[in-house]
Scaffold this motif. Structure first.
Motif, PDB file in Angstrom:
ATOM      1  N   GLY A 269      21.412  37.501  62.466  1.00  0.00           N
ATOM      2  CA  GLY A 269      21.867  37.391  63.842  1.00  0.00           C
ATOM      3  C   GLY A 269      22.246  35.994  64.274  1.00  0.00           C
ATOM      4  O   GLY A 269      22.522  35.768  65.465  1.00  0.00           O
ATOM      5  N   ALA A 270      22.262  35.039  63.367  1.00  0.00           N
ATOM      6  CA  ALA A 270      22.585  33.651  63.724  1.00  0.00           C
ATOM      7  C   ALA A 270      24.060  33.532  64.101  1.00  0.00           C
ATOM      8  O   ALA A 270      24.944  34.051  63.405  1.00  0.00           O
ATOM      9  CB  ALA A 270      22.257  32.714  62.565  1.00  0.00           C
ATOM     10  N   LEU A 271      24.329  32.827  65.206  1.00  0.00           N
ATOM     11  CA  LEU A 271      25.701  32.568  65.636  1.00  0.00           C
ATOM     12  C   LEU A 271      26.244  31.336  64.932  1.00  0.00           C
ATOM     13  O   LEU A 271      25.530  30.648  64.198  1.00  0.00           O
ATOM     14  CB  LEU A 271      25.739  32.395  67.153  1.00  0.00           C
ATOM     15  CG  LEU A 271      25.249  33.591  67.985  1.00  0.00           C
ATOM     16  CD1 LEU A 271      25.292  33.255  69.465  1.00  0.00           C
ATOM     17  CD2 LEU A 271      26.071  34.834  67.690  1.00  0.00           C
ATOM     18  N   GLY A 272      27.519  31.063  65.184  1.00  0.00           N
ATOM     19  CA  GLY A 272      28.160  29.922  64.523  1.00  0.00           C
ATOM     20  C   GLY A 272      27.481  28.608  64.810  1.00  0.00           C
ATOM     21  O   GLY A 272      27.363  27.750  63.923  1.00  0.00           O
ATOM     22  N   GLY A 276      25.906  26.198  62.052  1.00  0.00           N
ATOM     23  CA  GLY A 276      26.352  24.806  61.971  1.00  0.00           C
ATOM     24  C   GLY A 276      25.201  23.821  62.019  1.00  0.00           C
ATOM     25  O   GLY A 276      25.198  22.816  61.304  1.00  0.00           O
ATOM     26  N   ARG A 277      24.186  24.085  62.851  1.00  0.00           N
ATOM     27  CA  ARG A 277      23.033  23.182  62.934  1.00  0.00           C
ATOM     28  C   ARG A 277      22.268  23.162  61.612  1.00  0.00           C
ATOM     29  O   ARG A 277      21.810  22.101  61.171  1.00  0.00           O
ATOM     30  CB  ARG A 277      22.112  23.621  64.078  1.00  0.00           C
ATOM     31  CG  ARG A 277      22.577  23.171  65.447  1.00  0.00           C
ATOM     32  CD  ARG A 277      21.492  23.377  66.491  1.00  0.00           C
ATOM     33  NE  ARG A 277      21.301  24.790  66.778  1.00  0.00           N
ATOM     34  CZ  ARG A 277      21.955  25.459  67.706  1.00  0.00           C
ATOM     35  NH1 ARG A 277      22.871  24.854  68.424  1.00  0.00           N
ATOM     36  NH2 ARG A 277      21.706  26.742  67.925  1.00  0.00           N
ATOM     37  N   ARG A 278      22.122  24.321  60.984  1.00  0.00           N
ATOM     38  CA  ARG A 278      21.404  24.364  59.713  1.00  0.00           C
ATOM     39  C   ARG A 278      22.191  23.666  58.610  1.00  0.00           C
ATOM     40  O   ARG A 278      21.612  22.965  57.768  1.00  0.00           O
ATOM     41  CB  ARG A 278      21.115  25.819  59.336  1.00  0.00           C
ATOM     42  CG  ARG A 278      20.063  26.469  60.226  1.00  0.00           C
ATOM     43  CD  ARG A 278      19.880  27.944  59.921  1.00  0.00           C
ATOM     44  NE  ARG A 278      18.808  28.518  60.738  1.00  0.00           N
ATOM     45  CZ  ARG A 278      17.560  28.686  60.341  1.00  0.00           C
ATOM     46  NH1 ARG A 278      17.207  28.322  59.119  1.00  0.00           N
ATOM     47  NH2 ARG A 278      16.650  29.212  61.141  1.00  0.00           N
ATOM     48  N   LYS A 303      32.495  37.058  59.461  1.00  0.00           N
ATOM     49  CA  LYS A 303      31.872  37.956  58.486  1.00  0.00           C
ATOM     50  C   LYS A 303      30.767  37.281  57.675  1.00  0.00           C
ATOM     51  O   LYS A 303      30.255  37.873  56.725  1.00  0.00           O
ATOM     52  CB  LYS A 303      32.934  38.499  57.528  1.00  0.00           C
ATOM     53  CG  LYS A 303      33.988  39.346  58.219  1.00  0.00           C
ATOM     54  CD  LYS A 303      35.005  39.880  57.216  1.00  0.00           C
ATOM     55  CE  LYS A 303      36.056  40.741  57.912  1.00  0.00           C
ATOM     56  NZ  LYS A 303      37.060  41.267  56.951  1.00  0.00           N
ATOM     57  N   ILE A 304      30.423  36.060  58.019  1.00  0.00           N
ATOM     58  CA  ILE A 304      29.355  35.371  57.299  1.00  0.00           C
ATOM     59  C   ILE A 304      28.037  36.116  57.548  1.00  0.00           C
ATOM     60  O   ILE A 304      27.636  36.338  58.692  1.00  0.00           O
ATOM     61  CB  ILE A 304      29.249  33.903  57.739  1.00  0.00           C
ATOM     62  CG1 ILE A 304      30.519  33.148  57.355  1.00  0.00           C
ATOM     63  CG2 ILE A 304      28.033  33.228  57.115  1.00  0.00           C
ATOM     64  CD1 ILE A 304      30.546  31.704  57.811  1.00  0.00           C
ATOM     65  N   GLN A 305      27.371  36.488  56.479  1.00  0.00           N
ATOM     66  CA  GLN A 305      26.157  37.292  56.557  1.00  0.00           C
ATOM     67  C   GLN A 305      24.905  36.401  56.532  1.00  0.00           C
ATOM     68  O   GLN A 305      24.951  35.225  56.152  1.00  0.00           O
ATOM     69  CB  GLN A 305      26.099  38.272  55.378  1.00  0.00           C
ATOM     70  CG  GLN A 305      27.266  39.229  55.315  1.00  0.00           C
ATOM     71  CD  GLN A 305      27.261  40.223  56.454  1.00  0.00           C
ATOM     72  OE1 GLN A 305      26.196  40.679  56.885  1.00  0.00           O
ATOM     73  NE2 GLN A 305      28.446  40.584  56.932  1.00  0.00           N
ATOM     74  N   ALA A 306      23.815  37.003  56.946  1.00  0.00           N
ATOM     75  CA  ALA A 306      22.526  36.318  56.827  1.00  0.00           C
ATOM     76  C   ALA A 306      22.143  36.232  55.361  1.00  0.00           C
ATOM     77  O   ALA A 306      22.547  37.052  54.538  1.00  0.00           O
ATOM     78  CB  ALA A 306      21.462  37.071  57.607  1.00  0.00           C
TER      79      ALA A 306
END
Length: 572
Positions: A269-272, A276-278, A303-306
Motif C-alpha cells: 500500500g505504499a504510495l510514491g 521515494g523516501r525509502r 504498477k510497482i508492487q510491494a
C-alpha cells in the motif's frame, strides 16, 4: 563681559569686596553682618553715586558692604571714569524722565530749583541700576528675552555655553565618523579634565591637554560587517532554496547507478512518496521529488508492487522506476492464492540462497512463535500448522534475511485479515465448529473453483455435502484436491481403487466431513465466496474442459451426464 557680569575697570576690586578673588558665598555672608550696624539700611553718600546691588536676590544685608566698596572705589581714582561718562548726561536725563523723576538741569540742579548732586552712570553699572539704591524705580533689564540672565551666586553658576562651530571641524581624524573615531567606554571619563567639575574649554574639546582619547578599534567595524553580511547571506541562501523547491527541478542522480547494490523493502500500500523516501534513505535516488516525478512520467509507474527490490546506489529516478518494474530486480517471495506451503518454503530457500528444506524445518520447529491465532492449531492430525496462514501476497526475501522473518510476515498478514473478517462469528452462522474450519472450507473452494461465481457455488456444495442427512453424499465431500494434498501432487487422473484404499484423514473419499486442516492458502475471492455461498441446491460439480470451465449439478443423474461430457472432451 567678565565672569561676574561686571564691565572692565582700570582698578581691581577692593579686597573687602565680597566678590574679591572669588571669595565664594561664605565671604558674602560675612559681610552681611555689617549691615546690622546701620540698622539694616543701606548707607548713602551724597558725595558719590551709589552702585546698585548686582546680585538682586542676595538680601538687603549686602547694601552696607556695597556702599563702603563704592567709597573706596572713588578714593582710588574713579572720578576719572565719571568724566568719561559725562557725555551721556542727556541720555540720563531722558532715562530719569522716563522713570517719573525731575529732569536734570545743566546748571547743577533739578528743574524745580533744588540742588542735587550730579549722578553719573557707573561704568560698572552700565544699565543705571544705581537709582534702585536710592529708592528710584528702574526698568527690569533682565526681564526681556534679549537680555542676559541675572547674575547668580557662585554655587549656582553654570559653564558658559560653547559657541556653535562655524568652521568644519572633523575632529582628530579628519572627518572620521564618531563611531570609528574611538573612545569606547572611557570617553565619559575624559569629558571633565579639572577636579572642580567644570566643563572643558574649546581647547579641551579639540583634544588639547589632558590624557589622549582612546581610539575604538576597527574590530567593531569588522563585527558589524560580518553580522550584516551573514544576515544577507542567510536570507539569500534560504531564498535560493525556496526558489529551487518551488520552481527548480528536483535534485537527481545521472545514469544507471554504481556497482554497489542494496535491497529496499517496500510495504504493501505504499504510495510514491513513501517509496521515494525509502529509496533515498538507502542511497538509491537523490530526492523524493525526483522519484515521484519519474514514477508519474512512466506509464507503468503505478504498477510497482510491494516487496523487496535489489537496486543499485546513486541511480537516476527514471532508471530506478524502470528497474523496479523489472521482475528480475524483485527480491521477493510471491505467495499465490491456493498455493501450498511446501511450494512457498521452497521459494524462500531459493530467494535466501539456503539449502533445500531449511525453511520447512524452521516452520515445523518455530510455528508457535510466528503469530498464529489461538484457534489455528486445534487438531493434532494437521499435517502443517502454517497451512492456510501464509497469506497470498508479495513479501521481502533478500539474501541475509532469516526464513522465520519472512514466514512471520506472511502469518501476521493472514491473522490480521481473519481477525478483520470476524471468523469466529461467521463460523457459528455457517454451522461450523470453529474459525479454522472456515479457513479449511475456503482452501477447498480455492482449490476447486476458478471464478468468483464458482467460489460461491463451490461453497454451497461443501456445506450441502457436510450435512450427514443429505440423500446425495451422506457427509462425504469426495474432493480430488484433498487426496492430491496428502499425496503432495496435483493429478486429476486418480483411480477409484487408489482412492478407496487410502484411509488418510485428508482423503475425503473415505473420511466424512472436512479434512483436519486447510489444504492451501486461500485468496480473498475464495474467502468471500465461503462466507457468502449460493442457495440453489448444488451438490456436484465437474470441470468439463479439465481446466477452467466448471459446471454444477443438483442430482447424481445430472452429475453423471456432466461426467460423460468430460470424458468425451478427453477422448475417453
Amino acid at each position: 563681559m567678565t565672569e561676574y557680569g561686571r564691565g572692565p575697570g582700570s582698578e581691581p576690586w577692593h579686597p573687602e569686596d565680597p566678590l574679591y578673588g572669588d571669595g565664594g558665598w561664605e565671604g558674602q555672608q560675612a559681610e552681611a553682618g555689617r549691615q546690622a550696624a546701620y540698622g539694616g539700611q543701606p548707607q548713602h553718600y551724597p558725595e558719590q553715586s551709589q552702585q546698585q546691588q548686582h546680585y538682586g536676590d542676595w538680601g538687603d544685608g549686602q547694601q552696607a558692604a556695597y556702599g563702603q566698596a563704592q567709597q573706596q572705589y572713588q578714593q582710588q581714582g574713579q572720578a576719572q571714569q565719571y568724566q568719561q561718562q559725562y557725555d551721556q548726561n542727556q541720555y540720563d536725563q531722558q532715562q530719569y524722565a522716563g522713570q517719573g523723576q525731575q529732569p536734570y538741569d545743566n546748571g547743577g540742579g533739578w528743574a524745580d530749583g533744588t540742588q542735587a548732586h550730579a549722578q553719573y552712570p557707573d561704568p560698572s553699572d552700565p544699565y543705571g541700576q544705581q537709582t534702585a539704591a536710592y529708592g528710584g524705580q528702574q526698568p527690569d533689564y533682565y526681564g526681556t528675552p534679549e537680555a542676559y540672565p541675572p547674575p547668580e551666586p557662585p554655587s549656582r553658576r553654570r559653564a558658559e555655553p560653547e559657541p556653535p562651530q562655524t568652521d568644519w571641524d572633523p575632529g582628530p581624524d579628519q572627518g572620521e565618523h564618531a563611531f570609528f573615531a574611538g573612545g569606547g567606554d572611557d570617553d565619559d571619563d575624559n569629558d571633565f579634565d579639572d577636579e572642580s567639575g567644570g566643563g572643558r574649554g574649546r581647547g579641551d574639546r579639540r583634544g588639547r591637554g589632558g590624557k589622549p582619547k582612546k581610539r575604538r578599534s576597527g574590530l567593531a567595524c569588522l563585527v558589524v560587517v560580518l553580522v550584516f553580511g551573514g544576515g544577507v547571506a542567510g536570507v539569500g541562501y534560504f531564498g535560493y532554496q525556496f526558489y529551487k523547491d518551488r520552481f527548480g527541478s528536483a535534485p537527481d542522480f545521472a545514469g544507471d547507478g554504481t556497482s554497489e547494490k542494496v535491497t529496499v523493502e517496500i510495504p504493501k500500500g505504499a504510495l510514491g512518496s513513501e517509496i521515494g523516501r525509502r529509496l533515498k534513505a538507502a542511497g538509491v535516488v537523490k530526492s523524493v521529488d525526483a522519484f515521484v516525478a519519474a514514477q508519474e512520467q512512466n506509464p507503468n509507474g503505478g504498477k510497482i508492487q510491494a516487496g523487496a527490490y535489489l537496486l543499485k546506489k546513486q541511480m537516476s529516478a527514471a532508471s530506478a522506476v524502470e528497474l523496479m518494474l523489472d521482475p528480475a530486480s524483485q527480491n521477493n517471495v510471491l505467495v499465490r492464492p491456493g498455493e501450498r506451503n511446501v511450494s512457498v518454503y521452497k521459494a524462500i530457500d531459493e530467494q535466501l540462497e539456503l539449502s533445500s528444506g531449511t525453511t520447512a524445518k524452521v516452520a515445523e520447529e518455530k510455528f508457535k512463535s510466528l503469530g498464529l491465532p489461538s484457534w489455528a492449531n486445534d487438531n493434532k492430525e494437521i499435517k502443517d500448522p502454517l497451512e492456510g496462514f501464509l497469506s497470498p501476497g508479495t513479501y521481502p526475501a533478500a539474501k541475509g534475511m532469516k526464513p522465520e522473518v519472512v514466514l512471520k510476515a506472511m502469518v501476521t498478514q493472514a491473522a490480521e485479515k481473519y481477525a478483520a473478517l470476524d471468523l469466529e462469528t461467521k463460523a457459528r452462522a455457517l454451522k461450523l465448529d470453529n474459525p479454522l474450519q472456515v479457513v479449511t472450507v475456503a482452501s477447498l473452494v480455492e482449490a476447486e473453483g476458478k471464478t468468483d461465481d464458482d467460489y460461491r457455488k463451490m461453497a454451497e456444495v461443501v456445506y450441502n455435502r457436510l450435512d450427514l442427512a443429505n440423500p446425495e453424499t451422506y457427509g462425504l465431500l469426495q474432493f480430488d484436491s484433498t487426496f492430491n494434498y496428502l499425496k503432495g501432487e496435483s493429478n486429476i487422473n486418480i483411480s477409484e481403487s487408489e482412492i478407496n484404499s487410502n484411509q488418510d484423514p485428508y482423503n475425503t473419499y473415505t473420511q466424512k466431513g472436512l479434512p483436519p486442516g486447510p489444504i492451501g492458502n486461500p485468496g480473498d475471492g475464495a474467502i468471500k465466496g465461503t462466507l457468502n455461498p449460493t442457495d440453489q441446491g448444488w451438490y456436484y460439480f465437474v470441470a468439463v474442459d479439465g481446466v477452467s470451465k466448471t459446471e454444477f449439478a443438483k442430482t447424481h443423474e445430472e452429475f453423471q451426464r456432466l461426467k460423460d461430457k468430460f470424458n468425451e472432451s478427453r477422448g475417453n
